[in-house]
Design an enzyme around this catalytic site. Structure first.
Site, short mmCIF file in Angstrom:
data_model
loop_
_atom_site.label_atom_id
_atom_site.label_comp_id
_atom_site.label_asym_id
_atom_site.label_seq_id
_atom_site.Cartn_x
_atom_site.Cartn_y
_atom_site.Cartn_z
N HIS A 253 0.84 -1.19 0.00
CA HIS A 253 0.00 0.00 0.00
C HIS A 253 0.88 1.24 0.00
O HIS A 253 1.96 1.23 0.60
CB HIS A 253 -0.92 0.00 1.22
CG HIS A 253 -2.07 0.94 1.11
ND1 HIS A 253 -1.96 2.29 1.39
CD2 HIS A 253 -3.36 0.75 0.73
CE1 HIS A 253 -3.13 2.87 1.20
NE2 HIS A 253 -4.00 1.97 0.79
N ASP A 307 -7.73 -5.19 -0.04
CA ASP A 307 -8.13 -6.04 -1.16
C ASP A 307 -7.86 -7.52 -0.91
O ASP A 307 -8.44 -8.37 -1.56
CB ASP A 307 -7.39 -5.62 -2.44
CG ASP A 307 -7.75 -4.21 -2.87
OD1 ASP A 307 -8.93 -3.87 -2.84
OD2 ASP A 307 -6.83 -3.44 -3.22
#
Length: 371
Positions: A253, A307
Site C-alpha cells: 500500500h 483487497d
C-alpha cells in the site's frame, strides 16, 4: 520545480473526514477508530457521520435510513438500459453510464448531500440488476423494511440474509467508505473544482476506480487463492510467483507500512462466512499466503491491504467477481461526495503544472517538402 510523480506526498486540501496513520496501521473516520465503528456501528450511521461530521441522534439516523430506502428504485429508462447491456458490458462501464443517466434525470435544486443520498441508495439496485440479468434471474425489488446492507444482499441473492451475512456486508461497506486522498477521490475533486455537478464528479470517481491498480485488485487476490489447491502448496506458489517477478495481489500500500487495519477486520469476517462452506478452502489458502507473504515481504514494509480478503468476502456473500469494483464504488461514493462537499467550502480550481522536456524553436516544414 520538483517533479513528484503520482503527486506522492503532496497535500491538496485540509480534511476532517479521514485520518490514516500508515506506520501504526490506524484508520479513523471523523476521529473514530475504524475498529470501534466496525464493532458497534452500521452503514447508515457511518454514512451520516462522514456526510454530516457527527454521529446522528436516533431521529437523525431514522430519517437517513428512511431517505435511503425511499431512493432505492431506479427509473424505467435506467432499468431498461442496464438490462440490455448487462450480459455484454463491463459492470463498471454500466454503473458509470447509469450514474450519468441519474444526472440527466435529476433536475431538482437540492443540496449536495441530498443528491449523494440518492446516488448511494440507487447503486446497489443497479448492481443487483446487472448480476440477476446476467444469470437470467428475475429482478428483486428493493425492500424498504431492510437496512442498506440487508437489502443489497436480498436483491442479489433473492432471500433475506441471516444476521452473520448482513453484518459482514455492513462492515465490508463501512471499510470501503473512505480512504483520504486516493486516486478516485482525487478524480472527483478535479471535476468538482471546475464547479461541475456531483453526478459528473461521481462518474469520474467510478472511472478512476475501474482501473486494476485501484478498484480491481480484490478480484485478482481472489483468483490467486483459486490457483492454489491446498494450503500445503502455498509456500511453493508464493516463492515461484515472487521469483518470476510477479506481485502478490492484495499486498502493499502507498501509505500503510504495516498490515492494513481493514484487512485485519475483514480477515475475521472472511473466516466466519466461509466456515463449513466450499469457500473455506480458499480462506485457508489465503491465510497461508498471508503468513508466507508477510514472512518474505514484511521486512520491506509490504503487508496485506484491504483487497486481500475483501474479494473472498464478496464472493462468499454471493457476488460475481467482476462486480467487486462496483461494490467498492457503492461504498466509496459516500466518501467521494463528502470530500467534494468539503472541498467546495473553500474551492480552488485544481490545475497542476508539468515540466516540459521537449524541443523549442523548431522550423515548420510545409507538408509537400517533408520526407
Amino acid at each position: 520545480m520538483e517533479l513528484r510523480k503520482g503527486l506522492e506526498d503532496i497535500a491538496i486540501k485540509e480534511t476532517s473526514i479521514t485520518y490514516i496513520d500508515g506506520d501504526l496501521g490506524r484508520l479513523y473516520y471523523r476521529g473514530y477508530s475504524i475498529y470501534d465503528l466496525a464493532s458497534f456501528s452500521n452503514f447508515e450511521e457511518v454514512s451520516y457521520l462522514i456526510w454530516y461530521g457527527k454521529l446522528p441522534t436516533q431521529r437523525e439516523l431514522a430519517d437517513l435510513k428512511s431517505h435511503l430506502a425511499e431512493e432505492r428504485n431506479v427509473s424505467e429508462e435506467i432499468s431498461t438500459f442496464v438490462s440490455k447491456v448487462a450480459k455484454t458490458a463491463n459492470p463498471m462501464d454500466i454503473l458509470r453510464t447509469a450514474v450519468s443517466m441519474m444526472g440527466l434525470e435529476d433536475r431538482r435544486e437540492e443540496g449536495l448531500v441530498t443528491k449523494a443520498i440518492k446516488i448511494t441508495a440507487k447503486i446497489p439496485t443497479i448492481i443487483s440488476l446487472i448480476q440477476r440479468t446476467r444469470r437470467d434471474q428475475k429482478f428483486i425489488e428493493p425492500d424498504p423494511s431492510l437496512s442498506h446492507a440487508e437489502n443489497f444482499l436480498y436483491m442479489i441473492n433473492g432471500e433475506k440474509p441471516d444476521l452473520n451475512f448482513s453484518k459482514t456486508m455492513d462492515v465490508a461497506l463501512m471499510l470501503h467508505m473512505d480512504h483520504e486522498m486516493n486516486a478516485s477521490t482525487m478524480a472527483c475533486l478535479v471535476v468538482a473544482s471546475t464547479l461541475s455537478d456531483i453526478y459528473s464528479s461521481v462518474v469520474a470517481g467510478i472511472s478512476a476506480l475501474k482501473g486494476p491498480l485501484h478498484g480491481g485488485a480484490n478480484s485478482e487476490a481472489l483468483k490467486q487463492f483459486m490457483e492454489v489447491e491446498s494450503p500445503d502448496q502455498v509456500e511453493k506458489y508464493v516463492l515461484n510467483k515472487l521469483s518470476t517477478g510477479h506481485r502478490l495481489m492484495g499486498f502493499g500500500h502507498r501509505i500503510y507500512k504495516t498490515m492494513d487495519p481493514r484487512a485485519k477486520i475483514l480477515k475475521d469476517y472472511a473466516r466466519e462466512v466461509t466456515e463449513g462452506k466450499p469457500t473455506e478452502r480458499l480462506y485457508k489458502v489465503a491465510e497461508k499466503i498471508e503468513e508466507i507473504g508477510i514472512k518474505i515481504l514484511g521486512k520491506r514494509g509490504i503487508y496485506p491491504n484491504v483487497d486481500f480478503y475483501s474479494g473472498l468476502v464478496f464472493f462468499s456473500l454471493g457476488f460475481d467477481t467482476d462486480l467487486f469494483p462496483t461494490i467498492f464504488a457503492s461504498a466509496r461514493v459516500v466518501g467521494w461526495t463528502a470530500h467534494v462537499d468539503e472541498y467546495l467550502l473553500d474551492n480552488k480550481l485544481i490545475r497542476p503544472k508539468a515540466i516540459y522536456v521537449g524541443d523549442l524553436g523548431k522550423k515548420y516544414i510545409p507538408i509537400d517538402e517533408r520526407q
